[in-house]
Motif scaffolding. Structure first.
Motif, short mmCIF file in Angstrom:
data_model
loop_
_atom_site.label_atom_id
_atom_site.label_comp_id
_atom_site.label_asym_id
_atom_site.label_seq_id
_atom_site.Cartn_x
_atom_site.Cartn_y
_atom_site.Cartn_z
N VAL A 8 17.05 -3.60 12.26
CA VAL A 8 17.26 -4.96 11.76
C VAL A 8 18.71 -5.37 12.01
O VAL A 8 19.00 -6.54 12.30
CB VAL A 8 16.89 -5.04 10.26
CG1 VAL A 8 17.34 -6.34 9.65
CG2 VAL A 8 15.40 -4.86 10.09
N VAL A 11 19.84 -7.52 15.07
CA VAL A 11 19.74 -8.98 15.08
C VAL A 11 21.11 -9.61 14.90
O VAL A 11 21.51 -10.49 15.66
CB VAL A 11 18.76 -9.48 14.00
CG1 VAL A 11 18.77 -10.99 13.90
CG2 VAL A 11 17.35 -8.97 14.29
N SER A 12 21.87 -9.14 13.92
CA SER A 12 23.18 -9.75 13.68
C SER A 12 24.17 -9.37 14.77
O SER A 12 25.05 -10.17 15.11
CB SER A 12 23.72 -9.38 12.30
OG SER A 12 24.03 -8.01 12.23
N LEU A 14 23.43 -8.94 17.92
CA LEU A 14 23.10 -9.81 19.05
C LEU A 14 23.44 -11.27 18.76
O LEU A 14 23.71 -12.04 19.68
CB LEU A 14 21.63 -9.67 19.41
CG LEU A 14 21.20 -8.28 19.91
CD1 LEU A 14 19.68 -8.21 20.07
CD2 LEU A 14 21.90 -7.94 21.21
N ALA A 15 23.43 -11.65 17.49
CA ALA A 15 23.72 -13.04 17.11
C ALA A 15 25.20 -13.34 17.02
O ALA A 15 25.59 -14.52 17.01
CB ALA A 15 23.05 -13.35 15.77
N SER A 57 11.72 -6.98 5.85
CA SER A 57 12.34 -7.18 7.17
C SER A 57 13.03 -8.53 7.25
O SER A 57 14.19 -8.62 7.68
CB SER A 57 11.29 -7.06 8.27
OG SER A 57 10.73 -5.77 8.29
N VAL A 61 17.07 -9.20 7.54
CA VAL A 61 17.62 -9.97 8.66
C VAL A 61 18.45 -11.13 8.13
O VAL A 61 19.57 -11.39 8.60
CB VAL A 61 16.50 -10.47 9.60
CG1 VAL A 61 17.02 -11.54 10.56
CG2 VAL A 61 15.92 -9.31 10.39
N ASP A 64 21.71 -9.83 6.60
CA ASP A 64 22.61 -9.36 7.65
C ASP A 64 23.20 -10.51 8.44
O ASP A 64 24.41 -10.55 8.71
CB ASP A 64 21.85 -8.39 8.56
CG ASP A 64 22.77 -7.43 9.28
OD1 ASP A 64 23.85 -7.11 8.74
OD2 ASP A 64 22.41 -7.00 10.38
N LEU A 65 22.37 -11.49 8.80
CA LEU A 65 22.88 -12.66 9.53
C LEU A 65 23.87 -13.45 8.68
O LEU A 65 24.90 -13.92 9.17
CB LEU A 65 21.74 -13.57 9.97
CG LEU A 65 21.00 -13.18 11.23
CD1 LEU A 65 19.79 -14.09 11.43
CD2 LEU A 65 21.92 -13.25 12.43
#
Length: 146
Positions: A8, A11-12, A14-15, A57, A61, A64-65
């Motif tokens: 998970v 995601v952050s 990659l963001a 999940s 996400v 974390d984002l």
């Protein structure tokens, strides 16, 4: 199975570049407010659906984002204060971030022993609410700085 939740965090990671571009386009104030809101919504998901794989999940996400977005935006803020002192300010930012995480870990262990998952989620929501209150001065038009 539990180890897969570490994915998970991808995601952050990659963001992060996209978050940086949003900070450049929209400004750090809006991204910090959005990040804190995203974190709070993620904690709500975690609190409402603690036994749902999808809920956990999505909640992780969102948390974390939100945290990553707020951190990137706050880095931008401090770098704008004195570009010549970036190294020193980065050290202070990371030190305070890790100190805050350590203190929250201690507090969470106390909440967990007394109130388990619901208490821990309420504690996280209280922290997000405090962050929004502190941030409010930067994003409400009636209180915007000159």
């Amino acid at each position: 199975m539990i180890g897969s939740f570490g994915l998970v965090g991808l995601v952050s990671i990659l963001a992060a570049p996209g978050i940086g571009r949003l900070v450049d386009r929209l400004g750090s104030d809006q991204i910090v407010a959005a990040g804190v809101t995203c974190t709070a919504l993620g904690v709500l998901l975690l609190g409402l659906w603690p036994t749902s794989l999808v809920g956990l999940s999505l909640g992780l996400v969102a948390v974390d984002l939100g945290v990553q977005g707020s951190f990137v935006a706050n880095q931008t803020r401090i770098y704008a204060l004195d570009p010549a002192a970036r190294s020193r300010m980065s050290g202070q930012l990371f030190f305070t971030a890790y100190l805050g995480a350590a203190l929250c870990s201690i507090a969470i262990s106390l909440f967990w022993s007394q109130w388990q998952w619901p208490g821990t989620c309420v504690f996280a929501l209280v922290l997000a609410s405090i962050a929004l209150l502190l941030e409010r001065r930067t994003w409400l038009p009636s209180t915007r700085r000159s």
